[in-house]
Design a protein around this motif. Sequence first.
Motif, PDB file in Angstrom:
ATOM      1  N   UNK A   8      36.795  17.164  10.070  1.00 21.82           N
ATOM      2  CA  UNK A   8      37.407  16.202  10.989  1.00 21.82           C
ATOM      3  C   UNK A   8      37.542  16.766  12.395  1.00 21.82           C
ATOM      4  N   UNK A   9      37.497  18.102  12.518  1.00 19.53           N
ATOM      5  CA  UNK A   9      37.619  18.726  13.838  1.00 19.53           C
ATOM      6  C   UNK A   9      36.340  18.579  14.664  1.00 19.53           C
ATOM      7  N   UNK A  10      35.217  18.363  14.000  1.00 22.32           N
ATOM      8  CA  UNK A  10      33.927  18.399  14.684  1.00 22.32           C
ATOM      9  C   UNK A  10      33.823  17.342  15.782  1.00 22.32           C
ATOM     10  N   UNK A  11      34.447  16.200  15.574  1.00 19.17           N
ATOM     11  CA  UNK A  11      34.373  15.105  16.548  1.00 19.17           C
ATOM     12  C   UNK A  11      35.659  14.945  17.348  1.00 19.17           C
ATOM     13  N   UNK A  12      36.530  15.932  17.290  1.00 17.48           N
ATOM     14  CA  UNK A  12      37.810  15.819  17.980  1.00 17.48           C
ATOM     15  C   UNK A  12      37.710  16.357  19.402  1.00 17.48           C
ATOM     16  N   UNK A  13      37.756  15.504  20.421  1.00 12.16           N
ATOM     17  CA  UNK A  13      37.669  15.989  21.802  1.00 12.16           C
ATOM     18  C   UNK A  13      38.908  16.755  22.257  1.00 12.16           C
ATOM     19  N   UNK A  14      40.016  16.604  21.521  1.00 13.73           N
ATOM     20  CA  UNK A  14      41.250  17.291  21.915  1.00 13.73           C
ATOM     21  C   UNK A  14      41.360  18.685  21.311  1.00 13.73           C
ATOM     22  N   UNK A  15      40.364  19.103  20.527  1.00 14.88           N
ATOM     23  CA  UNK A  15      40.342  20.445  19.943  1.00 14.88           C
ATOM     24  C   UNK A  15      39.208  21.231  20.581  1.00 14.88           C
ATOM     25  N   UNK A  16      39.554  22.282  21.326  1.00 10.35           N
ATOM     26  CA  UNK A  16      38.562  23.077  22.046  1.00 10.35           C
ATOM     27  C   UNK A  16      38.289  24.425  21.387  1.00 10.35           C
ATOM     28  N   UNK A  17      39.328  25.047  20.828  1.00  8.70           N
ATOM     29  CA  UNK A  17      39.212  26.356  20.188  1.00  8.70           C
ATOM     30  C   UNK A  17      39.690  26.243  18.749  1.00  8.70           C
ATOM     31  N   UNK A  26      33.775  31.733   6.208  1.00  8.47           N
ATOM     32  CA  UNK A  26      33.703  31.945   7.647  1.00  8.47           C
ATOM     33  C   UNK A  26      32.397  31.449   8.255  1.00  8.47           C
ATOM     34  N   UNK A  27      31.268  31.870   7.682  1.00 11.09           N
ATOM     35  CA  UNK A  27      29.980  31.605   8.319  1.00 11.09           C
ATOM     36  C   UNK A  27      29.665  30.116   8.400  1.00 11.09           C
ATOM     37  N   UNK A  28      29.780  29.420   7.280  1.00  7.01           N
ATOM     38  CA  UNK A  28      29.451  27.996   7.273  1.00  7.01           C
ATOM     39  C   UNK A  28      30.308  27.202   8.234  1.00  7.01           C
ATOM     40  N   UNK A  29      31.606  27.475   8.228  1.00  2.00           N
ATOM     41  CA  UNK A  29      32.511  26.775   9.135  1.00  2.00           C
ATOM     42  C   UNK A  29      32.179  27.085  10.587  1.00  2.00           C
ATOM     43  N   UNK A  30      31.972  28.354  10.895  1.00  2.00           N
ATOM     44  CA  UNK A  30      31.715  28.759  12.279  1.00  2.00           C
ATOM     45  C   UNK A  30      30.442  28.127  12.804  1.00  2.00           C
ATOM     46  N   UNK A  31      29.386  28.112  11.996  1.00  2.00           N
ATOM     47  CA  UNK A  31      28.114  27.525  12.443  1.00  2.00           C
ATOM     48  C   UNK A  31      28.298  26.039  12.757  1.00  2.00           C
ATOM     49  N   UNK A  32      28.986  25.304  11.889  1.00  2.00           N
ATOM     50  CA  UNK A  32      29.221  23.881  12.129  1.00  2.00           C
ATOM     51  C   UNK A  32      30.056  23.652  13.384  1.00  2.00           C
ATOM     52  N   UNK A  33      31.102  24.440  13.541  1.00  2.00           N
ATOM     53  CA  UNK A  33      32.003  24.271  14.677  1.00  2.00           C
ATOM     54  C   UNK A  33      31.301  24.612  15.989  1.00  2.00           C
ATOM     55  N   UNK A  34      30.543  25.703  15.995  1.00  2.00           N
ATOM     56  CA  UNK A  34      29.803  26.078  17.197  1.00  2.00           C
ATOM     57  C   UNK A  34      28.770  25.014  17.555  1.00  2.00           C
ATOM     58  N   UNK A  35      28.095  24.488  16.553  1.00  2.00           N
ATOM     59  CA  UNK A  35      27.088  23.447  16.797  1.00  2.00           C
ATOM     60  C   UNK A  35      27.721  22.175  17.353  1.00  2.00           C
ATOM     61  N   UNK A  36      29.011  21.975  17.055  1.00  2.00           N
ATOM     62  CA  UNK A  36      29.730  20.812  17.574  1.00  2.00           C
ATOM     63  C   UNK A  36      30.336  21.070  18.946  1.00  2.00           C
ATOM     64  N   UNK A  37      30.082  22.244  19.510  1.00  2.00           N
ATOM     65  CA  UNK A  37      30.560  22.545  20.850  1.00  2.00           C
ATOM     66  C   UNK A  37      31.919  23.201  20.924  1.00  2.00           C
ATOM     67  N   UNK A  38      32.456  23.633  19.784  1.00  2.00           N
ATOM     68  CA  UNK A  38      33.768  24.278  19.786  1.00  2.00           C
ATOM     69  C   UNK A  38      33.643  25.774  20.045  1.00  2.00           C
ATOM     70  N   UNK A  39      34.682  26.353  20.612  1.00  2.00           N
ATOM     71  CA  UNK A  39      34.838  27.804  20.636  1.00  2.00           C
ATOM     72  C   UNK A  39      35.447  28.218  19.301  1.00  2.00           C
ATOM     73  N   UNK A  40      34.991  29.347  18.754  1.00  2.00           N
ATOM     74  CA  UNK A  40      35.450  29.785  17.439  1.00  2.00           C
ATOM     75  C   UNK A  40      35.961  31.213  17.527  1.00  2.00           C
ATOM     76  N   UNK A  41      37.170  31.423  17.032  1.00  2.00           N
ATOM     77  CA  UNK A  41      37.727  32.761  16.888  1.00  2.00           C
ATOM     78  C   UNK A  41      37.953  32.985  15.403  1.00  2.00           C
ATOM     79  N   UNK A  42      37.186  33.888  14.809  1.00  2.00           N
ATOM     80  CA  UNK A  42      37.267  34.093  13.375  1.00  2.00           C
ATOM     81  C   UNK A  42      37.948  35.401  13.024  1.00  2.00           C
ATOM     82  N   UNK A  43      38.752  35.346  11.976  1.00  2.00           N
ATOM     83  CA  UNK A  43      39.341  36.565  11.445  1.00  2.00           C
ATOM     84  C   UNK A  43      38.249  37.456  10.859  1.00  2.00           C
ATOM     85  N   UNK A  44      38.585  38.729  10.716  1.00  2.00           N
ATOM     86  CA  UNK A  44      37.651  39.655  10.075  1.00  2.00           C
ATOM     87  C   UNK A  44      37.620  39.370   8.577  1.00  2.00           C
ATOM     88  N   UNK A  45      36.546  39.766   7.891  1.00  2.00           N
ATOM     89  CA  UNK A  45      35.272  40.148   8.475  1.00  2.00           C
ATOM     90  C   UNK A  45      34.603  38.923   9.078  1.00  2.00           C
TER      91      UNK A  45
END
Length: 342
Positions: A58-67, A77-96
Motif C-alpha cells: 500500500x506504500x508504493x502508491x502513497x505520495x505522502x510517504x517519501x522514506x 529486506x531485498x524484495x521489499x527494498x527493490x519494490x519500494x525503490x522502483x516506486x520512487x521511495x527512499x529506503x533505509x534498511x536495517x542490517x543485514x
Amino acid sequence: MKTTGAAIIGCGAIAPLHARAIASIEDARLVTVVDSDPVQAAQSAQDYGCEGLTDYRELLERPDVHIVHVCTPHHQHAGMAVELLSAGKHVLTEKPMALDVPSARLMQAAAEKAAGQLGVVFQNRYNEPSVRIKEVIDSGSLGNLLCMKGVVTWTRSEEYYTNSSWRGRWATEGGGVLINQAIHTLDLLQWFGGGDLLSVKGSVTTDVLNEVIEVEDTAHACIDFKNKVRGLFYGTNAYQVNSPVELELVFEQGTLQQRRDSLYLWKDGLETLLCEPQTASTGGKSYWGSGHSRLIHDFYAHIREGRRFWIDGSEGIKALELIAEIYKSSGSRKRVPQAQHS
C-alpha cells in the motif's frame, strides 16, 4: 520547509528506535507503520500516533510517504527494498542489507536505477570510538595501521530462537552470529581495514544450541587486506552474558583499544582515555550502541540536501561479502583468496 513523510515496515524490537529518531527530526513525520500482524500494527500505530497497515505494498502508491524504514526479518529486506525503490521511495534498511550477497546485489542494482536512495543501518560507524578510530587511520597520526582484532562475546537463549520462527534458519535469517549479531563488528573491521580483501580463513561452529538452530553460534576468522593489514575476529552467542564488544588496532606509533565502549590510546608507555560512551539512554538494548539516531538524522539530511548517503548499497554489501567468505572458508577448511571471490 517541506515535511518528509516516513513509514516503518516491521514493528519488532528495533522499530521504536527508528520511530523516536523520526519524531526528533524537525521536518519529518511518521505517517504509517506496517506489520503483517494486525494486532502489532494497530498497537504500534496507537503508540506512535500514526496510521497502521498490514500490507507494505500500500506504500508504493502513497505520495505522502517519501522514506521507508525496513525493519523486517532478513529474508524480506531485498524484495521489499527493490519494490519500494522502483516506486520512487527512499529506503533505509536495517542490517543485514539482505539475506545473502546475490539478493544484496539486486538491491544495489535497483538503487542505481532509482530516483530514491538506499541506505543501510550500520549505526556503529557513528559511535564516537568508531569515528575517532577512523580519524586516526585517515590522518596517519599514529603511522600505518598494522593489525587489528574484534571480539564479540554475547549470549542468545533457546527462547530467543523459538519465539521468532525466522531466527536460526538459513532460509530466513541467512546465518547465525555472523550475519545477525557480529555483522556490525565485521563491518567496522572491513571499514577500518580499507575494505579490499586479500584472503580470508575462517570457521564456524554451533557450540550450544545444536538441537535448536541450523546456523552457527560461534565463528572466528583471520582476514588479510590488500594493504597488508591483518584482522582477527572472534564472535559467539554461547557466552553467558552480553559483554561489551572489544576492539584493538595496532599502529606503528601506538595502539587504540575500545573497552566497555570507551576508547583508549596506548603510546610511549602511557594510556590515555580518548572518549567515553554516552550516558543518556538510547531507549534500546545497550549493546546496540548509540548511533541509530545519528545515522537516521544523517540519512534524512542527505535526502533533504540532495546528497548521496555514504552507507549505501555498495558499502552495505561489503560486510555480507566478508561473511560469505568466512562461510566458504569454513566449508572448504581452506583460506579463500581474493581471486576466488564471486
